[in-house]
Design a protein around this motif. Structure first.
Motif, mmCIF file in Angstrom:
data_model
loop_
_atom_site.group_PDB
_atom_site.id
_atom_site.type_symbol
_atom_site.label_atom_id
_atom_site.label_comp_id
_atom_site.label_asym_id
_atom_site.label_seq_id
_atom_site.Cartn_x
_atom_site.Cartn_y
_atom_site.Cartn_z
ATOM 1 N N ALA A 31 0.829 -1.207 0.000
ATOM 2 C CA ALA A 31 0.000 0.000 0.000
ATOM 3 C C ALA A 31 0.864 1.258 0.000
ATOM 4 N N TYR A 32 1.987 1.230 0.701
ATOM 5 C CA TYR A 32 2.928 2.350 0.685
ATOM 6 C C TYR A 32 3.363 2.650 -0.747
ATOM 7 N N GLU A 33 3.661 1.597 -1.501
ATOM 8 C CA GLU A 33 4.085 1.775 -2.890
ATOM 9 C C GLU A 33 2.959 2.317 -3.763
ATOM 10 N N ASP A 34 1.704 2.135 -3.349
ATOM 11 C CA ASP A 34 0.546 2.627 -4.081
ATOM 12 C C ASP A 34 0.287 4.121 -3.833
ATOM 13 N N ALA A 35 0.910 4.675 -2.784
ATOM 14 C CA ALA A 35 0.694 6.077 -2.413
ATOM 15 C C ALA A 35 1.528 7.014 -3.290
ATOM 16 N N ASP A 36 1.075 8.266 -3.391
ATOM 17 C CA ASP A 36 1.856 9.260 -4.129
ATOM 18 C C ASP A 36 3.031 9.749 -3.275
ATOM 19 N N ASP A 37 3.970 10.441 -3.921
ATOM 20 C CA ASP A 37 5.193 10.885 -3.232
ATOM 21 C C ASP A 37 4.897 11.762 -2.020
ATOM 22 N N ARG A 38 3.959 12.685 -2.150
ATOM 23 C CA ARG A 38 3.635 13.599 -1.051
ATOM 24 C C ARG A 38 3.133 12.827 0.162
ATOM 25 N N THR A 39 2.247 11.864 -0.073
ATOM 26 C CA THR A 39 1.697 11.061 1.019
ATOM 27 C C THR A 39 2.777 10.206 1.661
ATOM 28 N N ARG A 40 3.609 9.569 0.842
ATOM 29 C CA ARG A 40 4.698 8.747 1.398
ATOM 30 C C ARG A 40 5.614 9.575 2.286
ATOM 31 N N LYS A 41 5.999 10.750 1.817
ATOM 32 C CA LYS A 41 6.896 11.612 2.599
ATOM 33 C C LYS A 41 6.238 12.076 3.892
ATOM 34 N N ALA A 42 4.972 12.469 3.825
ATOM 35 C CA ALA A 42 4.267 12.934 5.022
ATOM 36 C C ALA A 42 4.143 11.815 6.053
#
Length: 114
Positions: A31-42
């Motif tokens: 699911a982490y890999e499914d998230a966009d860059d902004r969400t992953r960083k936050a």
């Protein structure tokens, strides 16, 4: 804004503790890999908050995945490879998020902790 990930694991298939831990890890990463860059960083910057919750069966996981998808949340269903305790393709868990904590709670907030 606080970010969170919820992993929902089935209680009806008798996974051992090690199997459960491995399946939860698969779900969290997928699911982490499914998230966009902004969400992953936050989410990473906020300590990678996550919880593990209980589901009664496969149908509940798919219902929750549909809700998460409609809400625009990253999500991932995990199917076991079948090398140890479970038959190949057995659905074991679902990850919802990372995403805004309030949104993740809208999808999974009625579930009990594992």
């Amino acid at each position: 804004m606080s970010y969170k990930q919820a992993i929902v694991a089935r209680t009806d298939i008798g996974m051992g503790e090690g199997k459960l831990a491995a399946q939860v890890a698969h779900a969290a990463l997928s699911a982490y890999e499914d998230a966009d860059d902004r969400t992953r960083k936050a989410w990473k910057g906020g300590g990678q908050k996550k919880i593990v919750l209980q589901a009664s069966g496969e149908q509940e996981l798919f219902r929750l995945a549909d809700v998460a998808e409609r809400e625009g949340l990253p999500n991932a269903i995990v199917r076991d490879a079948g090398h140890t305790q479970l038959d190949p393709g057995t659905v074991t868990c679902l990850a919802v998020g990372p995403g805004p904590e309030e949104l993740v709670d809208e999808v999974t907030g009625d579930l009990s902790l594992y």
